[in-house]
Design an enzyme around this catalytic site. Structure first.
Site, mmCIF file in Angstrom:
data_model
loop_
_atom_site.group_PDB
_atom_site.id
_atom_site.type_symbol
_atom_site.label_atom_id
_atom_site.label_comp_id
_atom_site.label_asym_id
_atom_site.label_seq_id
_atom_site.Cartn_x
_atom_site.Cartn_y
_atom_site.Cartn_z
ATOM 1 N N GLN A 98 0.850 -1.200 0.000
ATOM 2 C CA GLN A 98 0.000 0.000 0.000
ATOM 3 C C GLN A 98 0.880 1.242 0.000
ATOM 4 O O GLN A 98 0.380 2.351 -0.093
ATOM 5 C CB GLN A 98 -0.884 0.000 1.253
ATOM 6 C CG GLN A 98 -1.807 -1.195 1.335
ATOM 7 C CD GLN A 98 -2.394 -1.351 2.730
ATOM 8 O OE1 GLN A 98 -3.431 -0.773 3.051
ATOM 9 N NE2 GLN A 98 -1.744 -2.119 3.582
ATOM 10 N N HIS A 103 -1.751 1.133 -4.242
ATOM 11 C CA HIS A 103 -2.117 2.548 -4.066
ATOM 12 C C HIS A 103 -1.257 3.481 -4.920
ATOM 13 O O HIS A 103 -1.234 4.686 -4.684
ATOM 14 C CB HIS A 103 -2.040 2.945 -2.580
ATOM 15 C CG HIS A 103 -3.114 2.305 -1.739
ATOM 16 N ND1 HIS A 103 -3.111 2.309 -0.366
ATOM 17 C CD2 HIS A 103 -4.241 1.640 -2.099
ATOM 18 C CE1 HIS A 103 -4.185 1.664 0.089
ATOM 19 N NE2 HIS A 103 -4.877 1.246 -0.943
ATOM 20 N N CYS A 155 -5.603 13.769 -20.270
ATOM 21 C CA CYS A 155 -5.245 12.792 -21.315
ATOM 22 C C CYS A 155 -4.672 11.501 -20.733
ATOM 23 O O CYS A 155 -4.330 10.581 -21.460
ATOM 24 C CB CYS A 155 -4.272 13.407 -22.322
ATOM 25 S SG CYS A 155 -2.577 13.606 -21.701
HETATM 26 P P1 OAD Z 1 -1.462 3.008 8.975
HETATM 27 O O1 OAD Z 1 -0.803 4.261 9.417
HETATM 28 O O2 OAD Z 1 -2.940 2.964 8.983
HETATM 29 O O3 OAD Z 1 -0.964 1.794 9.882
HETATM 30 C C1 OAD Z 1 0.399 1.617 10.150
HETATM 31 C C2 OAD Z 1 0.540 0.326 10.915
HETATM 32 O O4 OAD Z 1 1.910 0.046 11.070
HETATM 33 C C3 OAD Z 1 -0.073 0.351 12.313
HETATM 34 O O5 OAD Z 1 -0.862 -0.829 12.497
HETATM 35 C C4 OAD Z 1 1.152 0.364 13.255
HETATM 36 O O6 OAD Z 1 0.901 -0.344 14.460
HETATM 37 C C5 OAD Z 1 2.163 -0.370 12.397
HETATM 38 N N1 OAD Z 1 3.567 -0.019 12.653
HETATM 39 C C6 OAD Z 1 4.126 1.196 12.912
HETATM 40 N N2 OAD Z 1 5.449 1.110 13.007
HETATM 41 C C7 OAD Z 1 5.765 -0.197 12.806
HETATM 42 C C8 OAD Z 1 6.985 -0.923 12.756
HETATM 43 N N3 OAD Z 1 8.166 -0.317 12.951
HETATM 44 N N4 OAD Z 1 6.937 -2.245 12.492
HETATM 45 C C9 OAD Z 1 5.743 -2.881 12.306
HETATM 46 N N5 OAD Z 1 4.562 -2.245 12.335
HETATM 47 C C10 OAD Z 1 4.565 -0.923 12.579
HETATM 48 O O7 OAD Z 1 -0.864 2.654 7.538
HETATM 49 P P2 OAD Z 1 -1.448 1.667 6.430
HETATM 50 O O8 OAD Z 1 -2.126 0.502 7.042
HETATM 51 O O9 OAD Z 1 -0.379 1.420 5.473
HETATM 52 O O10 OAD Z 1 -3.947 5.038 1.683
HETATM 53 O O11 OAD Z 1 -2.540 2.597 5.761
HETATM 54 C C11 OAD Z 1 -3.294 2.102 4.701
HETATM 55 C C12 OAD Z 1 -3.638 3.230 3.770
HETATM 56 O O12 OAD Z 1 -4.277 4.293 4.500
HETATM 57 C C13 OAD Z 1 -2.452 3.924 3.122
HETATM 58 O O13 OAD Z 1 -1.972 3.236 2.003
HETATM 59 C C14 OAD Z 1 -3.011 5.252 2.761
HETATM 60 C C15 OAD Z 1 -3.703 5.558 4.061
HETATM 61 O O14 OAD Z 1 -4.689 6.503 4.025
HETATM 62 C C16 OAD Z 1 -4.229 6.002 0.805
HETATM 63 O O15 OAD Z 1 -3.719 7.105 0.878
HETATM 64 C C17 OAD Z 1 -5.216 5.577 -0.226
#
Ligand code: OAD
Length: 239
Positions: A100, A118, A129
């Site tokens: 993502q 994404h 275009c």
């Molecule tokens: P989130 O910010 O929602 O979640 C990040 C996750 O990573 C959380 O569950 C944290 O606990 C975990 N985390 C943080 N640091 C970590 C580490 N060092 N090791 C392991 N885990 C860790 O991010 P995403 O799930 O990627 O979409 O978010 C999904 C989508 O929401 C993104 O792609 C973006 C966002 O809005 C769009 O913009 C369409």
């Protein structure tokens, strides 16, 4: 629940491995996540920045935000978690990395079969275009940037309310359905449809393993939850 050693064995024996990554994997490269306490969505409003309506209303404002993220991401380097996944790909016959993340750090670490559900922050796409170009200039000289046809270019990322790139998504579903092992790493697992892939893989018979510093809505419904940082645990899994 299965242990680290058993997961290593599962990975060693697997013919097909699929991985879903989220912002947590890039956190240790210094890139902000979205939903953690200090995440981007605690400081900014999705509806002002990451929707087609926001861009239609104020393309310069939206671009200023994406341009500042481009500047931050340009400074980031892949971390040990990215490198471990690239190494895993070299050992598994069929390997698909579904991300993502829009930062391209998996590619920089050497991963080859990467599905960016994404999009990528380094792609600029014409709003009229549909011409696309890769451009790593950061900051961009003029905002909003324009296409040769004269229309505005937009960031090549998926916004809320938009469909995922359908060819990429079909390949991601195929990888989930055919995986022997499905890893879910560093994602809050709340943004659909990406969050549905772990269930798709599980229903099709994969062992599903999650790595995260905190539990998520899927943690109770999978085969193993490894609590910890991806840059620490992934190298241990691949060792
Ligand atoms: P989130 O910010 O929602 O979640 C990040 C996750 O990573 C959380 O569950 C944290 O606990 C975990 N985390 C943080 N640091 C970590 C580490 N060092 N090791 C392991 N885990 C860790 O991010 P995403 O799930 O990627 O979409 O978010 C999904 C989508 O929401 C993104 O792609 C973006 C966002 O809005 C769009 O913009 C369409």
């Amino acid at each position: 629940m299965i242990l680290l050693d058993e997961i290593r064995t599962l990975l060693r024996d697997a013919r097909s491995v699929a991985v879903l990554t989220g912002a947590g994997v890039s956190a240790e490269s210094g890139i902000a996540t979205f939903r953690d306490d200090d995440g981007l969505w605690s400081r900014f409003k999705v509806e002002d920045l990451a929707t087609p309506e926001a861009f239609a209303r104020d393309p310069k404002f939206v671009w200023q935000w994406y341009d500042s993220r481009r500047v931050d991401i340009a400074k980031a380097k892949p971390n040990a978690g990215h490198f471990a996944l690239a190494e895993l790909e070299r050992r598994v016959p069929n390997f698909t990395l579904i991300t993502q993340n829009i930062d391209d750090l998996h590619d920089e670490a050497g991963s080859r079969n990467v599905l960016k559900v994404h999009g990528s922050i380094w792609t600029l796409r014409c709003t009229v275009c549909s011409h696309e170009r890769r451009d790593r200039t950061a900051p961009l000289p003029d905002l909003p940037p324009k296409c040769d046809c004269g229309a505005y270019l937009r960031p090549g990322v998926v916004w809320f309310g938009e469909l995922l790139p359908q060819d990429v998504w079909r390949q991601a579903e195929f990888a989930a359905v055919t995986a022997d092992v499905f890893l879910v790493i560093g994602t809050s697992a709340v943004v659909f449809p990406a969050a549905s892939l772990a269930g798709v893989a599980r229903d099709a018979g994969a062992k599903v393993v999650e790595i995260n510093i905190a539990e998520t809505p899927i943690s109770g419904r999978i085969d193993a939850f490894l609590k910890g940082r991806s840059a620490q645990l992934l190298p241990q899994l691949v060792a």
